[in-house]
Design an enzyme around this catalytic site. Structure first.
Site, PDB file in Angstrom:
ATOM      1  N   LYS A 120      65.061  17.664 -42.610  1.00  0.00           N
ATOM      2  CA  LYS A 120      64.900  16.689 -41.519  1.00  0.00           C
ATOM      3  C   LYS A 120      66.147  16.636 -40.642  1.00  0.00           C
ATOM      4  O   LYS A 120      66.054  16.397 -39.443  1.00  0.00           O
ATOM      5  CB  LYS A 120      64.540  15.311 -42.067  1.00  0.00           C
ATOM      6  CG  LYS A 120      63.118  15.275 -42.625  1.00  0.00           C
ATOM      7  CD  LYS A 120      62.562  13.877 -42.818  1.00  0.00           C
ATOM      8  CE  LYS A 120      61.107  13.946 -43.253  1.00  0.00           C
ATOM      9  NZ  LYS A 120      60.538  12.651 -43.615  1.00  0.00           N
ATOM     10  N   LYS A 153      54.506  24.599 -45.537  1.00  0.00           N
ATOM     11  CA  LYS A 153      53.496  23.607 -45.953  1.00  0.00           C
ATOM     12  C   LYS A 153      52.876  22.936 -44.723  1.00  0.00           C
ATOM     13  O   LYS A 153      53.541  22.786 -43.692  1.00  0.00           O
ATOM     14  CB  LYS A 153      54.096  22.573 -46.911  1.00  0.00           C
ATOM     15  CG  LYS A 153      54.862  21.466 -46.256  1.00  0.00           C
ATOM     16  CD  LYS A 153      55.044  20.256 -47.165  1.00  0.00           C
ATOM     17  CE  LYS A 153      55.680  19.141 -46.352  1.00  0.00           C
ATOM     18  NZ  LYS A 153      55.133  17.845 -46.494  1.00  0.00           N
ATOM     19  N   LYS A 162      52.891  17.311 -40.612  1.00  0.00           N
ATOM     20  CA  LYS A 162      52.692  16.718 -39.285  1.00  0.00           C
ATOM     21  C   LYS A 162      53.731  17.234 -38.301  1.00  0.00           C
ATOM     22  O   LYS A 162      53.446  17.477 -37.134  1.00  0.00           O
ATOM     23  CB  LYS A 162      52.862  15.194 -39.361  1.00  0.00           C
ATOM     24  CG  LYS A 162      51.753  14.472 -40.075  1.00  0.00           C
ATOM     25  CD  LYS A 162      52.183  13.026 -40.376  1.00  0.00           C
ATOM     26  CE  LYS A 162      51.731  12.571 -41.731  1.00  0.00           C
ATOM     27  NZ  LYS A 162      52.536  11.543 -42.372  1.00  0.00           N
TER      28      LYS A 162
HETATM   29  N1  AQP Z   1      51.053  20.172 -47.295  1.00  0.00           N
HETATM   30  C1  AQP Z   1      50.980  19.286 -48.265  1.00  0.00           C
HETATM   31  N2  AQP Z   1      50.317  19.595 -49.415  1.00  0.00           N
HETATM   32  C2  AQP Z   1      50.214  18.687 -50.421  1.00  0.00           C
HETATM   33  N3  AQP Z   1      50.745  17.438 -50.350  1.00  0.00           N
HETATM   34  C3  AQP Z   1      51.407  17.088 -49.227  1.00  0.00           C
HETATM   35  N4  AQP Z   1      52.025  15.959 -48.840  1.00  0.00           N
HETATM   36  C4  AQP Z   1      52.537  16.123 -47.611  1.00  0.00           C
HETATM   37  N5  AQP Z   1      52.263  17.363 -47.165  1.00  0.00           N
HETATM   38  C5  AQP Z   1      51.561  17.990 -48.150  1.00  0.00           C
HETATM   39  C6  AQP Z   1      52.066  14.740 -49.643  1.00  0.00           C
HETATM   40  O1  AQP Z   1      51.460  13.716 -48.870  1.00  0.00           O
HETATM   41  C7  AQP Z   1      52.058  12.462 -49.194  1.00  0.00           C
HETATM   42  C8  AQP Z   1      52.395  11.732 -47.923  1.00  0.00           C
HETATM   43  O2  AQP Z   1      53.698  11.915 -47.610  1.00  0.00           O
HETATM   44  P1  AQP Z   1      54.453  11.353 -46.367  1.00  0.00           P
HETATM   45  O3  AQP Z   1      53.737  10.296 -45.693  1.00  0.00           O
HETATM   46  O4  AQP Z   1      55.845  11.126 -46.784  1.00  0.00           O
HETATM   47  O5  AQP Z   1      54.347  12.548 -45.411  1.00  0.00           O
HETATM   48  P2  AQP Z   1      55.097  13.859 -45.453  1.00  0.00           P
HETATM   49  O6  AQP Z   1      55.291  14.461 -46.789  1.00  0.00           O
HETATM   50  O7  AQP Z   1      56.343  13.672 -44.685  1.00  0.00           O
HETATM   51  O8  AQP Z   1      53.966  14.617 -44.694  1.00  0.00           O
HETATM   52  P3  AQP Z   1      54.168  15.609 -43.598  1.00  0.00           P
HETATM   53  O9  AQP Z   1      52.903  15.888 -42.953  1.00  0.00           O
HETATM   54  O10 AQP Z   1      54.918  16.757 -44.143  1.00  0.00           O
HETATM   55  O11 AQP Z   1      55.024  14.813 -42.559  1.00  0.00           O
HETATM   56  P4  AQP Z   1      56.381  15.217 -41.891  1.00  0.00           P
HETATM   57  O12 AQP Z   1      56.118  16.522 -41.206  1.00  0.00           O
HETATM   58  O13 AQP Z   1      56.639  14.097 -40.934  1.00  0.00           O
HETATM   59  O14 AQP Z   1      57.410  15.325 -42.954  1.00  0.00           O
HETATM   60  C9  AQP Z   1      53.255  12.783 -50.099  1.00  0.00           C
HETATM   61  O15 AQP Z   1      52.885  12.529 -51.447  1.00  0.00           O
HETATM   62  C10 AQP Z   1      53.483  14.250 -49.895  1.00  0.00           C
HETATM   63  O16 AQP Z   1      54.045  14.878 -51.011  1.00  0.00           O
END
Ligand code: AQP
Length: 315
Positions: A115, A197, A200
């Protein structure tokens, strides 16, 4: 015997994608259905403000995520559902854990490194301290199991460490050692760059959002890359939703296969989409539900923060 406590949350940073669903949200539903646990699911708004955002957009994102939670089937009779910032004891506990957490432990967090690269003009203290807030989210409620995707394992390990540091320093057997609960799909990959992965922050075109209309799902899938890694990712989606698929997965006819997957996904989430649209038109109802969840979470949080403060000698 008391049931184990499950705690997990998602950030209101945009639409929930299939990775979030298969890595975490779907597991929350199974957990809730099993009746073996006490479950607590929250909207991690304080985590999300560590990234660039606007206040107006955040309000909308919190509401949207609340509608997603409810429409997908999280049930307020079975689970406590609330917004993280509405229970301030969590930030109090974060401060207490801050005094126990070696800086070096946070410096090695891969999500912090990723990040920081992504938002190099906004490497704020909150981004660095993110895993400590997460430890507080979980341990405040005595959580011992944390259903998350693979990318969160390192953070759950820090939660376990925070519990140990606290218990050792204060010679208390107060916090449990939390463990991650993974699904059979702990890491779904991007549609366009399947070495990364699904996330978003990669952008809309990389993700399939669970509230997307069937035409949009089909369009995005049509553009999904079909390198061996891409095909393996699509196969994983196909296998996971096999019951909804009306044809075979044929690697030699990926155009056709993608249409089958698109139809299967659209069907699987049809009721969810309908229910979510209804909830989006009922902001007052949703606000009431979140307030009831806040009240339930607060009862636990207020009792526990007093116990914690007694242990550390500030009461
Ligand atoms: N690609 C993925 N496969 C499986 N699990 C995933 N998680 C996120 N991406 C994957 C899981 O979703 C939950 C929500 O987590 P979050 O709200 O913290 O979002 P995140 O992990 O930050 O999701 P993104 O899409 O990757 O957002 P950005 O890009 O903003 O960082 C968690 O349990 C996570 O492990």
């Amino acid at each position: 015997m008391a049931k184990p406590i499950i705690v997990s949350g998602m950030q209101p940073t945009g639409k929930i994608h299939l990775g979030n669903y298969l890595g975490a949200l779907n597991n929350w539903l199974s957990i809730q259905k099993s009746d073996k646990y006490e479950s607590i699911f929250f909207i991690a708004d304080y985590h999300s403000i560590t990234e660039n955002y606007s206040a107006e957009e955040k309000r909308q994102q919190v509401f949207d995520l609340a509608c997603t939670y409810l429409a997908i089937g999280l049930n307020t009779e079975k689970s406590i559902i609330f917004v993280q910032s509405a229970v301030p004891e969590c930030t109090e506990l974060t401060w207490i854990f801050n005094t126990l957490t070696p800086i070096a432990e946070l410096q090695r967090m891969t999500q912090f490194k990723d990040k920081s690269e992504r938002q190099e003009k906004n490497i704020n203290m909150g981004l660095f301290d993110y895993p400590v807030l997460q430890a507080a989210d979980i341990l405040l409620y005595d959580g011992s199991l944390v259903p998350v995707g693979e990318d969160q394992i390192q953070h759950v390990e820090l939660t376990r460490d925070a519990a140990r540091w606290f218990n050792n320093k204060y010679k208390a057997n107060y916090f449990p050692e939390a463990k991650p609960l993974l699904t059979s799909c702990p890491r779904l990959m991007s549609l366009l760059e399947p070495a990364k992965k699904m996330s978003k922050s990669l952008g809309e075109k990389h993700c399939l959002n669970i509230d997307e209309e069937p035409e949009e799902i089909a369009k995005k899938l049509a553009k999904a890359v079909t390198t061996p890694e891409g095909v393996a990712n699509l196969k994983l989606i196909y296998d996971t939703f096999k019951e909804q698929m009306t044809g075979d997965f044929d690697e030699n006819k990926m155009g056709e296969t993608k249409k089958i997957i698109a139809e299967g996904l659209a069907k699987h989430f049809a009721d969810f989409r309908k229910r979510k649209k209804e909830l989006l038109s009922q902001p007052e109802e949703v606000a009431k539900i979140l307030e009831a969840g806040r009240a339930r979470a607060s009862v636990i949080a207020q009792k526990r923060i007093v116990e914690i403060k007694k242990i550390i000698g500030v009461i």
